[in-house]
Design a protein around this motif. Sequence first.
Motif, PDB file in Angstrom:
ATOM      1  N   SER A   1       0.740   3.744  -3.240  1.00 30.61           N
ATOM      2  CA  SER A   1       0.359   5.134  -2.981  1.00 30.61           C
ATOM      3  C   SER A   1       1.444   6.095  -3.443  1.00 30.61           C
TER       4      SER A   1
ATOM      5  N   ARG B   1      -6.325  -2.628   6.248  1.00 34.71           N
ATOM      6  CA  ARG B   1      -5.413  -3.696   5.834  1.00 34.71           C
ATOM      7  C   ARG B   1      -6.014  -5.075   6.100  1.00 34.71           C
TER       8      ARG B   1
ATOM      9  N   ILE C   1       0.824  -1.208   0.000  1.00 35.00           N
ATOM     10  CA  ILE C   1       0.000   0.000   0.000  1.00 35.00           C
ATOM     11  C   ILE C   1       0.861   1.262   0.000  1.00 35.00           C
TER      12      ILE C   1
END
Length: 246
Positions: A161, A189, A157
């Motif tokens: 991102s 998550r 992630i």
Amino acid sequence: MYLRAVHAEPSISALKAFLATNPLGLLTTALTSSDPTIHFLQTSHIPWVLDDPNPSDSSLPTLRGHIARQNPHAKVFIEHAASASPNTPFTLSQEVMVLFNAPHHSYVTPKFYTKSKPESGKVVPTWNYASAQVYGTATVYTDSKAESTIKFLDKQIRDLSNKAETEVMAHEKPWKVEDAPERYIELLRKNIIGIEIKVTSLGGKYKMSQEMGEEDREGVAQGFEGMQTETGDWIAKTVRERGSRK
């Protein structure tokens, strides 16, 4: 994927660059499920992170992604992973496929063939597009409490991102995962699973009127330029670029 020689992109490094530039890929699997409501064939749109230590050579990369646990696709993965040892990732025995597409594509009218149409009329419509197709072996991270899953998803992630914020959005001050409350990220998550694909085969093409003669290709390019759209400009540029490589 049908890779006609005139359209095929032979360079693995160029295809890897295509994946990096167009990270939203369609993951397709053929997996059985005990749930009669879940189809054997599943496809999910996933933005992928490309792990490619040597982008300029012909080595094959690894793809990393994640999907929501509520996705039927994830439910199939979780069902298959149930046979694995506890707290360990599960590698599927079945091959998976991911399809990537360029952001622009379009119908091509026969009117654009400025040489062939008036001379013989032997022209028909077609569609111009660019795509790449990956085959590989998938490992899924489904146990939300396992250290391997937590580590994989934390990296996933953050990397995704960062790529989207800096490369897609080009923000000088990108949003970071740490900008959100830690507890909130932990909860999110737990509601996703991780997917890692070791690529075993990579192919792709630019179907951009290369099969036509030079005058017809230029007619196509000018026709798309005349549309005065972002799609038209991109296709016109790509038709000329690809035609020059013949």
